[in-house]
Design an enzyme around this catalytic site. Sequence first.
Site, PDB file in Angstrom:
ATOM      1  CB  CYS A 176      -0.901  -0.003   1.234  1.00  0.00           C
ATOM      2  SG  CYS A 176      -2.021   1.418   1.287  1.00  0.00           S
ATOM      3  CG  LEU A 177       4.419   3.563  -1.851  1.00  0.00           C
ATOM      4  CD1 LEU A 177       4.656   4.248  -0.497  1.00  0.00           C
ATOM      5  CD2 LEU A 177       5.722   2.953  -2.352  1.00  0.00           C
TER       6      LEU A 177
END
Length: 154
Positions: free
Chosen positions: A88-89
Site C-alpha cells: 500500500c503505497l
Amino acid sequence: MAATLPKRITKEIERLVKDPVPGIVAQPHEDNLRHFNVQMAGPTQSPFEGGEFRLELFLPEGYPMEPPMVRFLTRIYHPNIDKLGRICLDILKDKWSPALQIRTVLLSIQALLSAPNPDDPLDNGVAQHWKDNEKDAIATATAWTKQYAQPAPQ
C-alpha cells in the site's frame, strides 16, 4: 526482446546497473526485461535492519503512463504490506506520475519500511497491533525479519 523495449526502460535499466540504489539490487530477467528480481536491505534503525528482502517488480505495457507492479516475495510484518506481499503505497496507485522511475519506486518502498503507516493499512490486523502496542509490533517485525529475511550464506 530488447529491440521492442522502449528507450525509457532501457535507459532506466542502464542507470540501475551503472548507478545502483544503495541497499537495493534490481536485476531484469534475461528473458523478459520488464520483469525484475529485487533484493532490498532492511533500513538501519528499523525493525527490518539486517534483513534482505526479495521483491518482484514488473513494468506493464503502459509504463511509464501506468505504475510498475511490485510485491514482496519475502514474508514481512508491516501494516502497509499484506500476506500476499502487496504494498500500500500511493505512488503505486493514484499518486503515480510518469516522471517517477523504477529507482524512485524502490527508494519509496525502502522508506516505507523505515516509517510504517498504520493509519493507511493494507493489513488491518498488523496495523491494529502497531496502534495498540507499537513496541510489541516492532518486536514481532524484528522476529519475522530474523526468521524470514536472513541473507543467504556467502
